[in-house]
Scaffold this motif. Structure first.
Motif, PDB file in Angstrom:
ATOM      1  N   CYS A  81       9.976   4.001  -2.244  1.00 32.14           N
ATOM      2  CA  CYS A  81       9.295   3.178  -3.250  1.00 32.14           C
ATOM      3  C   CYS A  81      10.178   2.038  -3.741  1.00 32.14           C
ATOM      4  O   CYS A  81       9.704   0.904  -3.919  1.00 32.14           O
ATOM      5  CB  CYS A  81       8.852   4.045  -4.428  1.00 32.14           C
ATOM      6  N   ARG A 122      13.803  12.554  -3.275  1.00 37.21           N
ATOM      7  CA  ARG A 122      12.754  13.337  -3.923  1.00 37.21           C
ATOM      8  C   ARG A 122      11.478  12.501  -4.044  1.00 37.21           C
ATOM      9  O   ARG A 122      11.535  11.274  -4.088  1.00 37.21           O
ATOM     10  CB  ARG A 122      13.207  13.772  -5.314  1.00 37.21           C
ATOM     11  N   PRO A 123      10.299  13.170  -4.139  1.00 36.84           N
ATOM     12  CA  PRO A 123       9.053  12.426  -4.359  1.00 36.84           C
ATOM     13  C   PRO A 123       9.149  11.588  -5.631  1.00 36.84           C
ATOM     14  O   PRO A 123       9.700  12.035  -6.644  1.00 36.84           O
ATOM     15  CB  PRO A 123       7.995  13.534  -4.498  1.00 36.84           C
ATOM     16  N   SER A 146       9.042   8.983  -1.086  1.00 32.34           N
ATOM     17  CA  SER A 146      10.274   9.251  -1.826  1.00 32.34           C
ATOM     18  C   SER A 146      10.604   8.078  -2.738  1.00 32.34           C
ATOM     19  O   SER A 146      10.091   6.964  -2.575  1.00 32.34           O
ATOM     20  CB  SER A 146      11.434   9.489  -0.859  1.00 32.34           C
ATOM     21  N   SER A 204       8.198   9.707  -9.006  1.00 36.21           N
ATOM     22  CA  SER A 204       7.284   9.718 -10.148  1.00 36.21           C
ATOM     23  C   SER A 204       7.343   8.344 -10.793  1.00 36.21           C
ATOM     24  O   SER A 204       8.314   7.600 -10.608  1.00 36.21           O
ATOM     25  CB  SER A 204       7.702  10.784 -11.163  1.00 36.21           C
ATOM     26  N   GLU A 257       3.518   3.359  -4.169  1.00 36.66           N
ATOM     27  CA  GLU A 257       3.519   4.817  -4.130  1.00 36.66           C
ATOM     28  C   GLU A 257       2.332   5.315  -3.310  1.00 36.66           C
ATOM     29  O   GLU A 257       1.204   4.881  -3.490  1.00 36.66           O
ATOM     30  CB  GLU A 257       3.445   5.376  -5.550  1.00 36.66           C
ATOM     31  N   SER A 258       2.608   6.218  -2.397  1.00 42.07           N
ATOM     32  CA  SER A 258       1.522   6.779  -1.589  1.00 42.07           C
ATOM     33  C   SER A 258       1.836   8.237  -1.270  1.00 42.07           C
ATOM     34  O   SER A 258       2.770   8.540  -0.529  1.00 42.07           O
ATOM     35  CB  SER A 258       1.351   6.001  -0.278  1.00 42.07           C
ATOM     36  N   GLY A 259       1.096   9.132  -1.855  1.00 43.55           N
ATOM     37  CA  GLY A 259       1.269  10.545  -1.578  1.00 43.55           C
ATOM     38  C   GLY A 259       2.644  11.058  -1.943  1.00 43.55           C
ATOM     39  O   GLY A 259       3.044  11.038  -3.107  1.00 43.55           O
ATOM     40  N   ASN A 260       3.383  11.492  -0.924  1.00 44.70           N
ATOM     41  CA  ASN A 260       4.700  12.070  -1.143  1.00 44.70           C
ATOM     42  C   ASN A 260       5.833  11.091  -0.851  1.00 44.70           C
ATOM     43  O   ASN A 260       6.912  11.496  -0.408  1.00 44.70           O
ATOM     44  CB  ASN A 260       4.867  13.332  -0.275  1.00 44.70           C
TER      45      ASN A 260
END
Length: 266
Positions: free
Chosen positions: A50, A92-93, A46, A95, A41-44
């Motif tokens: 990931c 989407r980003p 998706s 989580s 995961e890095s910043g934004n």
């Protein structure tokens, strides 16, 4: 890389989704998934990005064939990703919670596709622990013969001296004799050798006579041995075999020793 590695037996693995399912359902999945997410995961980024990156952190030990292989990508990874969820959700980003849930589903779909069409992988491992260096250093007569041979093969300058740069050539020539890969074959071992040359002050290109040449090689080998004693380096190679193979067994017998085939591995 693999051309210079020790010729260990190659184990043929039939990746049929069983081990991957066991991993996804195991008690260690959550811990490993969280660790993998923190790395991909890095910043934004998706969720799609990931998930794709996460597969490269799994190995044959998890039951995952090399995720960079074209056959695996075309027949397993991409179709499984399309089946997983809608494009809107995947773009989407990401989580941690979404990744945790979707990654487990993704692995389940991949496992099912592997069950329908198993992937055959040639797997080999090499361990560099300094034992080969210790063995040659403990046998003085054999080591002296090796040093004599190496000295006899290097170009001589005036007054029977040679440049220190030929220490690299000599070290590479004796790599097989001490169970080390040739320079440039394994990055981790290269770093150990670089440090050994630096410690022995053997990389300045100055001329040396026979006695100093042999002394420096002995010091370099000793430094390599000590570093590998405290930091064993293990290297694995995994190659997807694109020819179909039909067998009910998930693990076939090792093949006769042969050169390993290079492929990306985790």
């Amino acid at each position: 890389m693999a051309a210079g590695l020790q010729r260990d037996p190659i184990v043929i693995l039939r990746m049929n989704g069983e081990d991957l399912n066991e991993f996804a359902d195991s008690s260690t999945y959550e811990t490993e998934a969280v660790a993998i997410f923190s790395q991909v995961e890095s910043g934004n980024a998706s969720l799609r990005q990931c998930l794709s990156a996460a597969l490269r952190h799994l190995t044959v030990d998890h039951g995952m064939p090399p995720a960079s292989d074209s056959l695996v990508v075309e027949t397993v990874i991409e179709p499984a990703l399309q089946e997983l969820s809608s494009a809107d959700q995947l773009d989407r980003p990401a989580s941690q919670e979404a990744f945790f849930q979707e990654f487990r589903k993704y692995l389940g779909i991949i496992a099912r596709r592997l069950q329908e069409r198993p992937v055959i992988v040639a797997h080999s491992e090499n361990t560099f622990d300094g034992a080969g260096v210790r063995k040659i250093l403990s046998n003085k007569s054999e080591f002296d013969k090796l040093l004599d041979s190496l000295w006899g093969d290097v170009p001589k300058e005036h007054k029977d001296r040679t440049s220190k740069k030929y220490l690299w050539v000599a070290f590479d020539r004796m790599a097989a004799s001490v169970n080390l890969p040739p320079y440039g074959a394994v990055d981790q071992v290269d770093a150990v050798v670089n440090e050994a040359f630096k410690m022995a002050n053997a990389d300045d290109g100055k001329p040396v006579d026979e006695a100093e040449f042999k002394k420096l090689l002995t010091e370099i080998l000793g430094a390599v041995m000590l570093q590998l004693d405290g930091n064993v380096i293990a290297v694995s190679s995994n190659t997807v075999l694109h020819e179909p193979m039909s067998t009910p067994s998930s693990l076939l017998s090792p093949s006769p020793p042969s050169p390993m085939v290079s492929s990306p591995s985790e």
